[in-house]
Every structure is written in structure tokens, then in C-alpha cells.
Motif scaffolding. Structure first.
Motif, PDB file in Angstrom:
ATOM      1  N   ALA A   1      31.185 -78.645   3.083  1.00 39.42           N
ATOM      2  CA  ALA A   1      32.558 -78.280   3.479  1.00 39.42           C
ATOM      3  C   ALA A   1      33.167 -77.320   2.478  1.00 39.42           C
ATOM      4  CB  ALA A   1      33.412 -79.538   3.590  1.00 39.42           C
ATOM      5  N   LEU A   2      32.907 -77.581   1.182  1.00 42.06           N
ATOM      6  CA  LEU A   2      33.456 -76.713   0.132  1.00 42.06           C
ATOM      7  C   LEU A   2      32.853 -75.321   0.210  1.00 42.06           C
ATOM      8  CD1 LEU A   2      35.249 -76.492  -2.362  1.00 42.06           C
ATOM      9  CD2 LEU A   2      33.320 -77.264  -3.751  1.00 42.06           C
ATOM     10  N   VAL A   3      31.543 -75.254   0.448  1.00 39.44           N
ATOM     11  CA  VAL A   3      30.872 -73.950   0.574  1.00 39.44           C
ATOM     12  C   VAL A   3      31.419 -73.182   1.768  1.00 39.44           C
ATOM     13  CG1 VAL A   3      28.667 -72.838   1.093  1.00 39.44           C
ATOM     14  CG2 VAL A   3      28.768 -74.664  -0.620  1.00 39.44           C
ATOM     15  N   ALA A   4      31.607 -73.895   2.886  1.00 41.70           N
ATOM     16  CA  ALA A   4      32.136 -73.253   4.100  1.00 41.70           C
ATOM     17  C   ALA A   4      33.547 -72.739   3.865  1.00 41.70           C
ATOM     18  CB  ALA A   4      32.132 -74.253   5.266  1.00 41.70           C
ATOM     19  N   PHE A   5      34.370 -73.557   3.175  1.00 43.48           N
ATOM     20  CA  PHE A   5      35.743 -73.130   2.913  1.00 43.48           C
ATOM     21  C   PHE A   5      35.772 -71.931   1.963  1.00 43.48           C
ATOM     22  CE2 PHE A   5      39.574 -73.157   0.335  1.00 43.48           C
ATOM     23  CZ  PHE A   5      40.529 -73.041   1.333  1.00 43.48           C
ATOM     24  N   SER A   6      34.908 -71.977   0.923  1.00 41.98           N
ATOM     25  CA  SER A   6      34.877 -70.879  -0.037  1.00 41.98           C
ATOM     26  C   SER A   6      34.494 -69.574   0.649  1.00 41.98           C
ATOM     27  CB  SER A   6      33.887 -71.195  -1.168  1.00 41.98           C
ATOM     28  OG  SER A   6      34.303 -72.336  -1.882  1.00 41.98           O
ATOM     29  N   ALA A   7      33.529 -69.669   1.570  1.00 42.86           N
ATOM     30  CA  ALA A   7      33.117 -68.472   2.315  1.00 42.86           C
ATOM     31  C   ALA A   7      34.279 -67.946   3.148  1.00 42.86           C
ATOM     32  CB  ALA A   7      31.919 -68.812   3.207  1.00 42.86           C
ATOM     33  N   HIS A   8      35.051 -68.893   3.739  1.00 41.50           N
ATOM     34  CA  HIS A   8      36.206 -68.489   4.544  1.00 41.50           C
ATOM     35  C   HIS A   8      37.264 -67.815   3.663  1.00 41.50           C
ATOM     36  CE1 HIS A   8      39.428 -68.644   7.509  1.00 41.50           C
ATOM     37  NE2 HIS A   8      40.180 -69.248   6.593  1.00 41.50           N
ATOM     38  N   ALA A   9      37.498 -68.419   2.491  1.00 40.92           N
ATOM     39  CA  ALA A   9      38.516 -67.888   1.582  1.00 40.92           C
ATOM     40  C   ALA A   9      38.144 -66.501   1.074  1.00 40.92           C
ATOM     41  CB  ALA A   9      38.719 -68.854   0.413  1.00 40.92           C
ATOM     42  N   GLN A  10      36.837 -66.278   0.882  1.00 41.46           N
ATOM     43  CA  GLN A  10      36.394 -64.977   0.388  1.00 41.46           C
ATOM     44  C   GLN A  10      36.683 -63.872   1.409  1.00 41.46           C
ATOM     45  OE1 GLN A  10      32.292 -65.574  -0.640  1.00 41.46           O
ATOM     46  NE2 GLN A  10      32.769 -66.762  -2.485  1.00 41.46           N
ATOM     47  N   LYS A  11      36.777 -64.240   2.680  1.00 39.45           N
ATOM     48  CA  LYS A  11      37.062 -63.257   3.722  1.00 39.45           C
ATOM     49  C   LYS A  11      38.563 -62.967   3.830  1.00 39.45           C
ATOM     50  CE  LYS A  11      33.082 -64.679   6.525  1.00 39.45           C
ATOM     51  NZ  LYS A  11      32.666 -65.326   7.785  1.00 39.45           N
ATOM     52  N   TYR A  12      39.381 -63.775   3.133  1.00 38.84           N
ATOM     53  CA  TYR A  12      40.827 -63.592   3.189  1.00 38.84           C
ATOM     54  C   TYR A  12      41.212 -62.304   2.465  1.00 38.84           C
ATOM     55  CZ  TYR A  12      45.761 -64.129   2.032  1.00 38.84           C
ATOM     56  OH  TYR A  12      47.106 -63.903   1.894  1.00 38.84           O
ATOM     57  N   PRO A  13      42.112 -61.512   3.054  1.00 40.26           N
ATOM     58  CA  PRO A  13      42.742 -61.698   4.362  1.00 40.26           C
ATOM     59  C   PRO A  13      41.978 -60.964   5.466  1.00 40.26           C
ATOM     60  CG  PRO A  13      43.884 -59.986   3.138  1.00 40.26           C
ATOM     61  CD  PRO A  13      42.757 -60.455   2.254  1.00 40.26           C
ATOM     62  N   ALA A  14      41.922 -61.581   6.606  1.00 44.39           N
ATOM     63  CA  ALA A  14      41.224 -60.985   7.751  1.00 44.39           C
ATOM     64  C   ALA A  14      42.190 -60.293   8.699  1.00 44.39           C
ATOM     65  CB  ALA A  14      40.438 -62.056   8.499  1.00 44.39           C
ATOM     66  N   LYS A  15      43.492 -60.357   8.391  1.00 43.71           N
ATOM     67  CA  LYS A  15      44.525 -59.714   9.211  1.00 43.71           C
ATOM     68  C   LYS A  15      45.732 -59.419   8.319  1.00 43.71           C
ATOM     69  CE  LYS A  15      46.450 -64.167  10.702  1.00 43.71           C
ATOM     70  NZ  LYS A  15      46.803 -65.039  11.858  1.00 43.71           N
ATOM     71  N   PRO A  16      46.739 -58.687   8.802  1.00 45.06           N
ATOM     72  CA  PRO A  16      47.914 -58.362   7.977  1.00 45.06           C
ATOM     73  C   PRO A  16      48.623 -59.605   7.449  1.00 45.06           C
ATOM     74  CG  PRO A  16      47.868 -56.964   9.908  1.00 45.06           C
ATOM     75  CD  PRO A  16      46.777 -57.983  10.097  1.00 45.06           C
TER      76      PRO A  16
END
Length: 322
Positions: free
Chosen positions: A16-31
Motif C-alpha cells: 500500500a505504501l509503495v502504491a501510494f508513493s508511486a501515486h504521490a510521485q505523479k502529483y500533480p496530474a492536473k491544475p
């Protein structure tokens, strides 16, 4: 069996932590939206738009400023605090945020229900007097106020404003009592001090400096603990006899409660880079302030400390909302 269960739970947590970290690294994906709880054209709007341009470059997504004035700034702040904690709605707050809990009822906890991100700017108030007032220093102002208790008129930008509270704190620490004349905004308060209808005003630096330079007002002190480069010959209130007096105006970014740490750290990092640019330092100094920076934890501590200070000032001086 118990060991197997623990291993499974650890594996799931790690995944879960790895998945969240990957998501956070993509931030921001929109304005990203920054809510400014004040009208366009003021100091808060200037700071927000200036930083939005630099954060747009750093984050790789457009950072959009949205002005939502009303209820002394609380309308926009409440909307921002109640937004999803996903990093796409941030709120710019000013030092008045720490005064408001002393005067108004909040629909949320002003410390526990926010995520501080970074303090952006800091700058003193400038203590100015009308030129015809026989006062050229803080010591002389205190002496005159003691000789004429309640007869020296001080202006403020409104009942319960940060300027009002800063002056009340000065009175308490200096042991004087002046007469409060509240106005609806800095402009009319400054105009009447220039015109001689009021005697003293604790003004934002950028607003007062042109009038000081033209001789329409006399600057006797700055409210910060240290002198400022823009006015090196103007002493601090503290060094002028009111030891320990230290009041600054500031702006900073917050998010809703529960904003994930990787997102907080990303925004803090990009803002810190922008604040260190020479262009940023020069631009802010022209507006009478300086870059602040620091960690989210430092910003939270600053907010919490100031709320406590202003609550005591309001209680001691009997300050209430109009």
C-alpha cells in the motif's frame, strides 16, 4: 499462524505504501487551485499570484489563483479547509488567521483541522505618526501617551484586525492607554492619519513607506525583532524600550487536514526553491516583506503560538467582534 498473519499484514502495508508513493510521485496530474480568501489587488493576492507563477514552473502543472473574499477571509478559508485532501486545493492564509479565533467562532479547529505547508513571507508593521505630533521615537510616544492617557488616537484597519491587536499588545507591554479609532480598511486609516484626524497607525510597510518618504508621515519604529533592509535607520519597538515586542505580518500555504506528507513535502520543496531566487527576494523586498520558508512543522508551531498570544491580548483588552 500468528507469524504468518504478521508477515501478511506487513506485506500488505508495504504494498500500500509503495502504491501510494508511486501515486504521490505523479502529483500533480492536473491544475492546482490556490484559494485567496481576500479580494484581488491586495497584499495576499499579490503574494499568491507571484508564488503561483513559480509553483507552476516547479510543479509542471498550472497553479490557478481563485479569489473568494467574504466574512473577514473565513469564507474562502472554510471552503479550502473542507476541500478533499488531495493537494489540488490549497489555501493562502495571512497572519490575521491567527487573530480570528480570538474574535470569531470557527466551524473547524484552526490548528488540528488544517495541514500547514509553508510560510511564504514575513514583514513588520511600520509605526507611523502624523508629522505634527511632537513624537520622533517610540520612547517619546510612550511618554506622551502616559502624560495624556486616552487622548492619543490610534487608527486601525478594523475592530479585531491584526493591526488593532498589534497596537493593543503594544499598549499592554508599554503600559499606556490610547484611544482606538477603527476604520474599514487600511486606506482610510492611513488617509486620516496623514490628515491629522488620528495620531498613530501601525501600518503595513509597503503602504506607509511612500508617505514616509514624501514627509506626509513620520516612521518611528518597525514591529519586528530586527530592523529591515528597506528602512535600516528605523529602530525596532523592542530596542526602543518595549523589550520582547515582536509582531510580523506573514502569508503561508495550508491544505485540508490529512493532506498526505509526500504531497506536502513536494509543495514545500518547490516553494522553498522559489523563495531562494534572487528575483523573489528583490520583488518581496520592494513590497516591504522578505521570504520566509521553513518546514511544515515550523509553520504549525508559528500558527499555534500566535493564536495563543492573540487570545490573551483579546481577553486582556476586551476586544470583541463588532
Amino acid at each position: 499462524m500468528q507469524a504468518l498473519r504478521k508477515s501478511l499484514m506487513l506485506a500488505l502495508s508495504t504494498a500500500a505504501l509503495v502504491a501510494f508513493s508511486a501515486h504521490a510521485q505523479k502529483y500533480p496530474a492536473k491544475p492546482v487551485q490556490v484559494i485567496v480568501p481576500f479580494a484581488p489587488g491586495g497584499g495576499s493576492d499579490f503574494i499568491a499570484r507571484f508564488m503561483a507563477q513559480r509553483l507552476t514552473a516547479g510543479l509542471g502543472q498550472q497553479v490557478i489563483v481563485e479569489n473568494k473574499p467574504g466574512a473577514g477571509g473565513m469564507l474562502g478559508i472554510t471552503q479550502g479547509v473542507q476541500s478533499p485532501a488531495d493537494g489540488y486545493t490549497l489555501t493562502l492564509i495571512a497572519s490575521s488567521y491567527t487573530v480570528n479565533p480570538s474574535i470569531y467562532k470557527f466551524s473547524f479547529d484552526p490548528v488540528a483541522d488544517i495541514t500547514p505547508i509553508i510560510q511564504l513571507s514575513q514583514g513588520p508593521l511600520l509605526v507611523v505618526v502624523r508629522p505634527s505630533l511632537p513624537v520622533k521615537s517610540t520612547q517619546e510616544l510612550i511618554a506622551l501617551a502616559k502624560a495624556k492617557p486616552g487622548q492619543i488616537n490610534f487608527a486601525s484597519s478594523g475592530q479585531g484586525s491584526v493591526i488593532h491587536m498589534a497596537t493593543e499588545l503594544f499598549q499592554s507591554m508599554a503600559g499606556v492607554k490610547m484611544n482606538h479609532i477603527p476604520y474599514k480598511g487600511t486606506g482610510p486609516a492611513l488617509t486620516d492619519t496623514i490628515g491629522g484626524q488620528t495620531d498613530v497607525f501601525f501600518s503595513s510597510t509597503a503602504t506607509a513607506v511612500p508617505h514616509v518618504q514624501s514627509g506626509k508621515l513620520r516612521a518611528i519604529a518597525v514591529t519586528s525583532a530586527k530592523r529591515i533592509p528597506a528602512l535600516p535607520n528605523v529602530p525596532t519597538v523592542s530596542e526602543s524600550g518595549v523589550k520582547g515586542y515582536d509582531v510580523i505580518l506573514w502569508h503561508g500555504l495550508i491544505g485540508p487536514k490529512g493532506l498526505p506528507k509526500p504531497i506536502v513535502d513536494r509543495i514545500n520543496s518547490e516553494a522553498t526553491k522559489a523563495l531562494k531566487l534572487k528575483e523573489t527576494i528583490d520583488t518581496l523586498q520592494n513590497d516591504g516583506v522578505a521570504p520566509a520558508g521553513g518546514s511544515p512543522e515550523q509553520f504549525r508551531a508559528q500558527i499555534q503560538k500566535e493564536i495563543g498570544v492573540w487570545r490573551k491580548v483579546a481577553a486582556d483588552a476586551g476586544v470583541k467582534a463588532e
